[in-house]
Scaffold this motif. Structure first.
Motif, PDB file in Angstrom:
ATOM      1  N   CYS A 100      18.992-109.575 -10.774  1.00 17.29           N
ATOM      2  CA  CYS A 100      20.419-109.686 -10.482  1.00 17.29           C
ATOM      3  C   CYS A 100      21.221-108.673 -11.274  1.00 17.29           C
ATOM      4  O   CYS A 100      21.127-108.613 -12.504  1.00 17.29           O
ATOM      5  CB  CYS A 100      20.893-111.102 -10.798  1.00 17.29           C
ATOM      6  SG  CYS A 100      22.621-111.410 -10.410  1.00 17.29           S
ATOM      7  N   CYS A 122      24.649-107.797 -12.683  1.00  9.60           N
ATOM      8  CA  CYS A 122      25.785-108.650 -13.034  1.00  9.60           C
ATOM      9  C   CYS A 122      27.108-107.887 -12.915  1.00  9.60           C
ATOM     10  O   CYS A 122      27.145-106.657 -12.946  1.00  9.60           O
ATOM     11  CB  CYS A 122      25.598-109.201 -14.437  1.00  9.60           C
ATOM     12  SG  CYS A 122      24.046-110.098 -14.647  1.00  9.60           S
ATOM     13  N   ALA A 137      21.448-115.325  -6.700  1.00  9.40           N
ATOM     14  CA  ALA A 137      20.185-114.984  -7.352  1.00  9.40           C
ATOM     15  C   ALA A 137      19.462-116.244  -7.818  1.00  9.40           C
ATOM     16  O   ALA A 137      18.237-116.392  -7.624  1.00  9.40           O
ATOM     17  CB  ALA A 137      20.434-114.054  -8.530  1.00  9.40           C
ATOM     18  N   VAL A 193      19.681-108.437  -6.378  1.00 10.26           N
ATOM     19  CA  VAL A 193      20.814-109.206  -5.875  1.00 10.26           C
ATOM     20  C   VAL A 193      22.077-108.570  -6.434  1.00 10.26           C
ATOM     21  O   VAL A 193      22.235-108.420  -7.648  1.00 10.26           O
ATOM     22  CB  VAL A 193      20.725-110.689  -6.270  1.00 10.26           C
ATOM     23  CG1 VAL A 193      21.846-111.475  -5.597  1.00 10.26           C
ATOM     24  CG2 VAL A 193      19.367-111.274  -5.886  1.00 10.26           C
TER      25      VAL A 193
END
Length: 228
Positions: free
Chosen positions: A43, A45, A55, A136
């Protein structure tokens, strides 16, 4: 709704940015087929905590053996969180039921290139040799994230796929991700998709004429605050 007059572009009356924004938003998504047989969900961020939720849910649904969160404090999260982005996102995942021992947290990177380098170093430090990732990311950053990882991840044989929270353009903007900010970032990312391959940052991506033209109209309408 932001409207401006762009009669010089051959358009009659006021210009509604939403239509061109949707063209860019859809282009930035790759809509890849997802395979549960990946080593980790990775993921990227940011300011959008829905990415953390996406995620974490993928991991809980059986994707990957590890859940990686990468991100420190970026331009858009300075002052928004009281801890690094990766820790904020990891806390969300734990709250959803992800075991802490399945998390890998990289809390120092400030851009996608650093997400790659710092996480690769973390995996080496932990003695982990992962050969496939499900990335993600925010919907309007899927394409550039994929292109960056394909170029910069040190092992070219690593299998990379990408996904994002499942929202149509009309559903995506919210209080934390306001419409005009999202449009500005989507425009800036398109320019990076054009320019960054020649600088060695990304693999090339085709940009259809209608997508490029939509971005140019948005720039002329004032959506230029995130241009490189």
């Amino acid at each position: 709704m932001t409207t401006v007059n762009l009669e010089n572009d051959g358009l009659q009356g006021a210009y509604d940015a939403s239509r061109d924004a949707e063209v860019l938003y859809n282009y930035h998504q790759l809509r890849m087929t997802l395979d549960k047989e990946v080593d980790a969900v990775f993921c990227l961020c940011s300011l959008d905590t829905r990415v953390a939720e996406r995620a974490a849910q993928l991991f809980l649904d059986g994707y990957g053996s590890y859940l990686i969160f990468a991100g420190g404090v970026g331009r858009l999260t300075q002052g928004r969180y009281d801890k690094p982005e990766a820790q904020v996102f990891a806390d969300i995942a734990v709250g959803m039921g992800v075991p802490k021992e399945k998390l890998l947290v990289e809390p120092f990177s400030t851009n996608t290139g650093e997400n790659v380098r710092f996480t690769y170093a973390l995996l080496r430090e932990r003695g982990l040799h992962l050969n496939s990732f499900l990335l993600v990311q925010k919907p309007y950053m899927e394409r550039r994230t994929y292109a960056t990882f394909k170029k910069q991840w040190p092992d070219p044989n690593t299998r990379i796929t990408v996904t994002s929270p499942q929202f149509k353009w009309s559903e995506y903007p919210n209080a934390d991700n306001p419409r005009d900010l999202v449009i500005n970032i989507a425009v800036g990312d398109l320019i990076r998709i054009r320019d960054y391959p020649s600088r060695g940052f990304q693999i090339p991506q085709d940009i259809p004429d209608e997508v490029w033209e939509a971005a140019q109209r948005l720039i002329r309408a004032g959506y230029d605050s995130h241009l490189p």
